[in-house]
Design a protein around this motif. Structure first.
Motif, mmCIF file in Angstrom:
data_model
loop_
_atom_site.group_PDB
_atom_site.id
_atom_site.type_symbol
_atom_site.label_atom_id
_atom_site.label_comp_id
_atom_site.label_asym_id
_atom_site.label_seq_id
_atom_site.Cartn_x
_atom_site.Cartn_y
_atom_site.Cartn_z
ATOM 1 N N ARG A 65 0.842 -1.196 0.000
ATOM 2 C CA ARG A 65 0.000 0.000 0.000
ATOM 3 C C ARG A 65 0.884 1.255 0.000
ATOM 4 O O ARG A 65 1.864 1.337 0.713
ATOM 5 N N ASN A 66 0.508 2.209 -0.838
ATOM 6 C CA ASN A 66 1.281 3.453 -0.990
ATOM 7 C C ASN A 66 2.721 3.167 -1.408
ATOM 8 O O ASN A 66 3.661 3.835 -0.971
ATOM 9 N N PHE A 67 2.865 2.185 -2.289
ATOM 10 C CA PHE A 67 4.195 1.755 -2.736
ATOM 11 C C PHE A 67 5.033 2.930 -3.242
ATOM 12 O O PHE A 67 6.182 3.125 -2.828
ATOM 13 N N LYS A 68 4.457 3.752 -4.125
ATOM 14 C CA LYS A 68 5.225 4.845 -4.719
ATOM 15 C C LYS A 68 5.596 5.899 -3.683
ATOM 16 O O LYS A 68 6.696 6.452 -3.713
ATOM 17 N N ASP A 69 4.675 6.192 -2.768
ATOM 18 C CA ASP A 69 4.968 7.199 -1.746
ATOM 19 C C ASP A 69 6.096 6.738 -0.820
ATOM 20 O O ASP A 69 6.908 7.545 -0.369
ATOM 21 N N ILE A 70 6.127 5.436 -0.547
ATOM 22 C CA ILE A 70 7.109 4.903 0.403
ATOM 23 C C ILE A 70 8.469 4.685 -0.249
ATOM 24 O O ILE A 70 9.500 5.106 0.292
ATOM 25 N N PHE A 71 8.475 4.037 -1.405
ATOM 26 C CA PHE A 71 9.745 3.633 -2.001
ATOM 27 C C PHE A 71 10.161 4.453 -3.218
ATOM 28 O O PHE A 71 11.297 4.321 -3.686
#
Length: 500
Positions: free
Chosen positions: A121-127
């Motif tokens: 979840r929220n892959f782009k925001d996190i990584f």
């Protein structure tokens, strides 16, 4: 492989090689399932000066990263080593790390890998903050390694991305039944030409859908292309009513020339809201494209070393230095024997005038003369946020600078210039260099020119040379030409001479 938080105690205190690789515009990598992005190659001196590189497979469901040793016949067939690497999150914690110890690494192979699940979840925001993937890689010999030198190497790879934006009006939309071809113009010879094909199909008149096909032109060079496309329906006020966004990869195969954008515009939906979408009888679509064909550049940015004067006692000297600095900082934080205050805005922090004098000739002049600061015991630092004032104090006592942002780096640079704290200026300039982008290159250019900083100006001009097509078309550059035509003219002349 572990998905937990990375613990720095796993790493040795000396003889450590660290490689930090940033991949910009990662989402636009044009590589497919079997393709990979390769980092710049780097040499590890403590491991027989052997050559290595990292490889990321961005097209797989879990993004995977591997470490490779090229098949260089001049190097030993096997090298015994330890390594650990991980993905860095937006808040700079290390996740999904892999540790390999006492490994006999054969020439021409890759061993051990880490993988990153895109379904998080929220892959782009996190990584992928700012669409940048960061891999941190550590390598070291066994404990019997003689060297105490730590090496830190940073590298960056940037995926080429060019953006297109235009509005297209479909006249007499409710009676529109004709096929129409609209060119998608490209401003760079690096990218192929496309066209959009509009047509209506399916069912009775008002049950029809607007079909949008995107075609690579026949005369375009056959190479893999990544395309991100957003199409919006504008209302009569020019605002976005509704939209759809999709991505597609055109393979290098000659057979793949056309892509059908998923239908999302129904004629009956538009007809039932005619007062909202029609200023006349025309329907206006806003078409936004981001097009990429591969790597723009890949390079080693910087390699820094902790070189001891005498390797036999480096560790003890370094530990002693850090202990002294931390002890002094603790005294400062506790207000013990503090005899001066640093003030900015509503914030005041205690300090020791002896430390300030040791770090800055300007501070020294204040306390050696009859200036106001000597009498009041207060040094006012202008225009500095609370957190940056704290960073300044920590730097003055420990020589360390952490948790910087572009704004804090420029603020602290300004203070460093005012008080002649040269090491702080250098560190802030290096941070700004690493953060140069199309969005802030004009601001960095003005800042570097204002302070005549060679480090920053050289980096900015090199950046503009590499991306002049994008920079020159940006609104920031056009505004800068109006504000400071002399500066932009000098840079454009320099870039022109460099690219002849």
């Amino acid at each position: 492989m572990s998905s937990g938080d990375f613990s720095p105690e796993f790493l040795p205190k000396h003889g450590l090689f660290t490689f930090i690789w940033k991949i910009y515009n990662f989402s636009f990598s044009p590589h497919g399932e079997k393709g990979r992005l390769e980092s710049p190659r780097f040499n590890v001196e403590s491991l027989d000066n052997s050559e290595w590189y990292l490889g990321v497979f961005p097209g797989r469901a879990p993004v995977t990263c591997h470490v490779y040793r090229p098949d260089n016949k001049e190097e030993p067939e096997f090298i015994r080593t330890n390594y650990m690497y991980s993905f860095l999150t937006a808040d700079e914690t290390r996740q999904y790390w892999c540790e390999m110890k006492n490994l006999n690494f054969k020439r021409g192979t890759n061993l051990g890998y880490i993988e990153l699940d895109r379904r998080i979840r929220n892959f782009k925001d996190i990584f992928l903050p700012n669409d940048t993937l960061t891999v941190v890689f550590h390598m070291w010999k066994n404990n019997d390694c003689a060297t105490t030198i730590n090496t830190r190497c940073t590298a960056r790879t940037s995926i080429c991305v060019e953006r297109r934006l235009f509005d297209y009006q479909i006249n007499n939309f409710l009676q529109y039944r004709c096929r129409s071809n609209i060119p998608v113009k490209v401003a760079s010879k690096r990218l192929p030409s496309f066209e959009m094909i509009f047509s209506c199909t399916g069912g009775a008149v008002f049950d029809e859908k607007l079909l949008i096909k995107i075609r690579r032109l026949a005369n375009a060079e056959k190479k893999s292309i990544f395309l991100a496309c957003k199409i919006s329906v504008l209302n009569k006020n020019g605002d976005v009513g509704f939209s759809a966004k999709e991505e597609h990869r055109f393979s290098a195969s000659e057979n793949e020339t056309e892509w059908l954008f998923p239908p999302f515009i129904r004629v009956n939906k538009i007809a039932s809201s005619a007062d909202m979408y029609f200023k006349t009888k025309s329907l206006t679509l806003r078409c936004e494209f981001a097009i990429s064909h591969g790597i723009l550049f890949s390079e080693i940015e910087e390699c820094s070393y902790e070189v001891p004067e005498d390797q036999t006692n480096t560790l003890s000297l370094e530990a002693e230095r850090k202990t002294v600095a931390n002890d002094l900082l603790n005294m400062c934080n506790q207000g013990t024997l503090c005899d001066v205050k640093l003030s900015s805005g509503d914030e005041t922090l205690p300090a020791h005038w002896l430390i300030l004098c040791a770090r800055s000739d300007v501070f020294k002049a204040m306390f050696e003369s009859d200036m106001t600061e000597k009498a009041s015991g207060i040094v006012t630092i202008p225009n500095l946020e609370v957190e940056d004032l704290k960073r300044l104090v920590v730097f003055l006592y420990t020589d360390s600078l952490e948790d910087l942002s572009i704004d804090s780096a420029t603020s602290l640079y300004t203070v460093a210039d005012l008080y002649q704290i040269e090491e702080l200026k250098r560190k802030c300039a290096n941070f700004l260099v690493c953060g140069i982008s199309v969005a802030n290159v004009c601001a960095c250019l003005q800042f570097g020119d204002l302070y005549q900083d060679d480090i920053l100006m050289n980096a900015v001009t090199a950046f503009i040379c590499e991306r002049k097509d994008v920079v020159y078309k940006s609104d920031d550059w056009k505004n800068l030409m109006l504000v400071d035509s002399n500066l932009t003219a000098r840079i454009m002349l320099f870039v022109s001479n460099e690219t002849i």
